[in-house]
Scaffold this motif. Sequence first.
Motif, PDB file in Angstrom:
ATOM      1  N   GLU A   1       0.863  -1.195   0.000  1.00 24.67           N
ATOM      2  CA  GLU A   1       0.000   0.000   0.000  1.00 24.67           C
ATOM      3  C   GLU A   1       0.891   1.234   0.000  1.00 24.67           C
ATOM      4  O   GLU A   1       1.275   1.711  -1.039  1.00 24.67           O
ATOM      5  CB  GLU A   1      -0.930  -0.027   1.220  1.00 24.67           C
ATOM      6  N   THR A   2       1.219   1.721   1.194  1.00 20.35           N
ATOM      7  CA  THR A   2       2.219   2.771   1.373  1.00 20.35           C
ATOM      8  C   THR A   2       3.177   2.265   2.441  1.00 20.35           C
ATOM      9  O   THR A   2       2.842   1.335   3.190  1.00 20.35           O
ATOM     10  CB  THR A   2       1.599   4.106   1.857  1.00 20.35           C
ATOM     11  N   LEU A   3       4.346   2.863   2.541  1.00 18.87           N
ATOM     12  CA  LEU A   3       5.271   2.434   3.591  1.00 18.87           C
ATOM     13  C   LEU A   3       4.620   2.562   4.964  1.00 18.87           C
ATOM     14  O   LEU A   3       4.724   1.661   5.795  1.00 18.87           O
ATOM     15  CB  LEU A   3       6.564   3.245   3.537  1.00 18.87           C
ATOM     16  N   GLU A   4       3.934   3.674   5.205  1.00 15.57           N
ATOM     17  CA  GLU A   4       3.309   3.874   6.513  1.00 15.57           C
ATOM     18  C   GLU A   4       2.257   2.809   6.797  1.00 15.57           C
ATOM     19  O   GLU A   4       2.211   2.258   7.898  1.00 15.57           O
ATOM     20  CB  GLU A   4       2.661   5.270   6.604  1.00 15.57           C
ATOM     21  N   GLU A   5       1.418   2.510   5.822  1.00 14.00           N
ATOM     22  CA  GLU A   5       0.366   1.506   6.027  1.00 14.00           C
ATOM     23  C   GLU A   5       0.954   0.119   6.225  1.00 14.00           C
ATOM     24  O   GLU A   5       0.515  -0.637   7.095  1.00 14.00           O
ATOM     25  CB  GLU A   5      -0.612   1.521   4.853  1.00 14.00           C
ATOM     26  N   ASP A   6       1.958  -0.206   5.429  1.00 14.37           N
ATOM     27  CA  ASP A   6       2.602  -1.520   5.566  1.00 14.37           C
ATOM     28  C   ASP A   6       3.296  -1.641   6.921  1.00 14.37           C
ATOM     29  O   ASP A   6       3.224  -2.691   7.577  1.00 14.37           O
ATOM     30  CB  ASP A   6       3.598  -1.749   4.438  1.00 14.37           C
ATOM     31  N   MET A   7       3.966  -0.583   7.356  1.00 14.12           N
ATOM     32  CA  MET A   7       4.632  -0.597   8.663  1.00 14.12           C
ATOM     33  C   MET A   7       3.614  -0.787   9.782  1.00 14.12           C
ATOM     34  O   MET A   7       3.841  -1.551  10.725  1.00 14.12           O
ATOM     35  CB  MET A   7       5.425   0.697   8.875  1.00 14.12           C
ATOM     36  N   ALA A   8       2.471  -0.114   9.679  1.00 12.78           N
ATOM     37  CA  ALA A   8       1.413  -0.265  10.688  1.00 12.78           C
ATOM     38  C   ALA A   8       0.919  -1.711  10.720  1.00 12.78           C
ATOM     39  O   ALA A   8       0.721  -2.281  11.797  1.00 12.78           O
ATOM     40  CB  ALA A   8       0.260   0.705  10.405  1.00 12.78           C
ATOM     41  N   GLN A   9       0.717  -2.311   9.536  1.00 14.87           N
ATOM     42  CA  GLN A   9       0.280  -3.707   9.478  1.00 14.87           C
ATOM     43  C   GLN A   9       1.264  -4.626  10.201  1.00 14.87           C
ATOM     44  O   GLN A   9       0.869  -5.531  10.927  1.00 14.87           O
ATOM     45  CB  GLN A   9       0.136  -4.156   8.012  1.00 14.87           C
TER      46      GLN A   9
ATOM     47  N   LYS B   1      -0.869  -7.491  11.994  1.00 20.83           N
ATOM     48  CA  LYS B   1      -1.983  -7.834  11.107  1.00 20.83           C
ATOM     49  C   LYS B   1      -1.452  -8.795  10.050  1.00 20.83           C
ATOM     50  O   LYS B   1      -0.252  -8.971   9.889  1.00 20.83           O
ATOM     51  CB  LYS B   1      -2.539  -6.571  10.434  1.00 20.83           C
ATOM     52  N   ASP B   2      -2.361  -9.406   9.307  1.00 18.13           N
ATOM     53  CA  ASP B   2      -1.941 -10.285   8.215  1.00 18.13           C
ATOM     54  C   ASP B   2      -1.243  -9.433   7.171  1.00 18.13           C
ATOM     55  O   ASP B   2      -1.845  -8.542   6.575  1.00 18.13           O
ATOM     56  CB  ASP B   2      -3.145 -10.984   7.582  1.00 18.13           C
ATOM     57  N   TYR B   3       0.017  -9.691   6.982  1.00 18.76           N
ATOM     58  CA  TYR B   3       0.803  -8.946   5.994  1.00 18.76           C
ATOM     59  C   TYR B   3       1.746  -9.916   5.318  1.00 18.76           C
ATOM     60  O   TYR B   3       2.561 -10.562   5.972  1.00 18.76           O
ATOM     61  CB  TYR B   3       1.607  -7.820   6.669  1.00 18.76           C
ATOM     62  N   VAL B   4       1.609 -10.032   4.006  1.00 17.64           N
ATOM     63  CA  VAL B   4       2.482 -10.896   3.218  1.00 17.64           C
ATOM     64  C   VAL B   4       3.207  -9.981   2.236  1.00 17.64           C
ATOM     65  O   VAL B   4       2.569  -9.388   1.358  1.00 17.64           O
ATOM     66  CB  VAL B   4       1.704 -11.993   2.475  1.00 17.64           C
ATOM     67  N   PRO B   5       4.527  -9.856   2.365  1.00 21.42           N
ATOM     68  CA  PRO B   5       5.267  -8.939   1.504  1.00 21.42           C
ATOM     69  C   PRO B   5       5.364  -9.421   0.068  1.00 21.42           C
ATOM     70  O   PRO B   5       5.091 -10.593  -0.228  1.00 21.42           O
ATOM     71  CB  PRO B   5       6.666  -8.894   2.148  1.00 21.42           C
ATOM     72  N   ASN B   6       5.739  -8.519  -0.822  1.00 20.22           N
ATOM     73  CA  ASN B   6       6.088  -8.907  -2.194  1.00 20.22           C
ATOM     74  C   ASN B   6       7.148  -9.995  -2.127  1.00 20.22           C
ATOM     75  O   ASN B   6       7.977  -9.992  -1.231  1.00 20.22           O
ATOM     76  CB  ASN B   6       6.666  -7.713  -2.951  1.00 20.22           C
ATOM     77  N   TYR B   7       7.108 -10.915  -3.083  1.00 18.10           N
ATOM     78  CA  TYR B   7       8.117 -11.972  -3.194  1.00 18.10           C
ATOM     79  C   TYR B   7       8.227 -12.804  -1.916  1.00 18.10           C
ATOM     80  O   TYR B   7       9.308 -13.193  -1.515  1.00 18.10           O
ATOM     81  CB  TYR B   7       9.491 -11.389  -3.560  1.00 18.10           C
ATOM     82  N   ALA B   8       7.095 -13.051  -1.263  1.00 16.52           N
ATOM     83  CA  ALA B   8       7.105 -13.844  -0.025  1.00 16.52           C
ATOM     84  C   ALA B   8       7.767 -15.186  -0.286  1.00 16.52           C
ATOM     85  O   ALA B   8       7.593 -15.803  -1.338  1.00 16.52           O
ATOM     86  CB  ALA B   8       5.690 -14.050   0.491  1.00 16.52           C
ATOM     87  N   TYR B   9       8.557 -15.619   0.671  1.00 18.85           N
ATOM     88  CA  TYR B   9       9.279 -16.884   0.509  1.00 18.85           C
ATOM     89  C   TYR B   9       8.641 -17.981   1.310  1.00 18.85           C
ATOM     90  O   TYR B   9       7.790 -17.840   2.095  1.00 18.85           O
ATOM     91  CB  TYR B   9      10.751 -16.722   0.930  1.00 18.85           C
TER      92      TYR B   9
END
Length: 180
Positions: A159-167, A172-180
């Motif tokens: 989303e945005t860095l701020e939103e991802d950092m909050a997740q 919260k459920d957060y799966v980054p790009n290129y999840a391994y």
Amino acid sequence: MKQVLTALFMLCIFCVSAQEFNKEITTENGLKFLVGQINLEGLQSQPYGKWFQTRYNNYTVDETMASLFKEKLAEYNIKLFLGTWCGDSKRESPRFIKILEAADFPMEQLEIIALDYRKGLYKTSPTGEEKGLNIIKVPTIIFFKDGKEVNRIVESPLETLEEDMAQIVFKKDYVPNYAY
């Protein structure tokens, strides 16, 4: 005399064990980039300071989000792996640093590692900080709590860095790009 010798011995140990920051490599064709542990002074030095400062100044932090996760974020140690040669790192790293500063993050809990660009050394650092951390894209921002990786942002936020950092900090459920 014994105190002087002890002091000199301690100074020698400190000098030998001190990490070299902001090591610069210049390739045969004149390309310059940083490798290993770096700090903000390295990012603000030339030629890196030109892109870093411009992008830092042009980014507007979502202050509401930063204040929302400010307290929780301080509980983490963060490793930022980047390439001073990489377009994505040049875009995201200044933004990320500005967000950390807006959130009053204790900067001594941030470790910045610049990775190599050369053939045979691609995405490595001279002292191997990336080993075992599965760094496939840069920038990779890894959040650690109590010495264990909690999550990461890879290459760009979802989303945005701020939103991802909050997740991440609010677990919260957060799966980054290129999840391994």
